[in-house]
Design a protein around this motif. Structure first.
Motif: not given
Lengths: 112, 114
Positions: A50-65
């Motif tokens: 949202x407006x360039x801010x990450x507001x949800x980051x579920x338990x996703x491997x940090x290989x995903x960005x």
């Protein structure tokens, strides 16, 4: 005049590679999302911006960005791809979550 | 925690039959939103309806109707006089009062046979 467009539609790649999926929306929505749909059709949110801010980051491997160069784009970068990453990835956007989401047509990623 | 259950994994009907897709949800929020989405064989996700927890009126849109029963935490979807083009996976979804914790159900695959 597609509202939410993703490219590519299909992506076949080898294990260990790095790949990106692009997403663009022309709806003027404030928030964009990435969802992963597995082989059993379960949809799970990965990220939202949202407006360039990450507001949800579920338990996703940090290989995903996720990378959002501007409000209309949210690209998904995946490093060191694994077999388990094979799925359909959906981009979506919303002006207001209360009114539902508009989804892209999906990107089918196959890791071999 | 938010949870959406769609107990029917797959349903097959013959064209022109009526069919109801069940959706049961769990939430601790007093204000929440419920949704239905359609995913046809082409793969895209199509938004069908959004309903807030304070509006228990049933809604009808053409051949589609939705029955929201807060007492049983259900938000069922009925297609009247089904058509082959209705064949798709249908997802029920739930979000919190500010759109947070958006959760999809596992989906129900509907096959409408000619």
């Amino acid at each position: 005049d597609t509202a939410v467009s993703q490219t590519p539609k299909y992506l076949v790649t080898q294990m260990g590679n790095d790949k990106s999926i692009k997403c663009e929306q022309n709806l003027g929505h404030d928030t964009m999302y990435w969802y992963k749909q597995d082989s059993k059709k379960f949809l799970k949110i990965m990220f939202s911006y949202n407006n360039k801010e990450l507001i949800i980051n579920e338990t996703v491997p940090n290989r995903f960005s996720p990378k959002s160069p501007d409000k209309a784009h949210l690209n998904l970068h995946i490093n060191s791809l694994e077999l388990g990453d094979s799925a359909v990835y959906f981009c979506a956007s919303s002006q207001d979550e209360f009114y539902g989401y508009t989804f892209g047509s999906g990107t089918r990623l196959t890791v071999v | 925690a938010q949870k959406v259950t769609q107990a029917q994994t797959e349903i097959s009907v013959v064209e022109k039959e009526d069919v109801t897709l069940d959706c049961v949800y769990e939430t601790r929020d007093t204000t929440y939103y419920l949704f239905w989405y359609k995913q046809p064989p082409s793969g895209e996700l199509v938004f069908l309806i959004r309903r807030n927890s304070f509006d228990e009126q049933n809604e009808i849109s053409g051949r589609y109707s939705w029955n929201f029963q807060k007492s049983t935490s259900s938000f069922n979807f009925t297609i009247t006089a089904s058509q082959v083009v209705d064949s798709a996976v249908y997802f029920c979804a739930l979000s919190g009062p500010y759109g947070q914790n958006f959760v999809f159900g596992p989906g129900t695959r509907l096959s409408v046979l000619p």
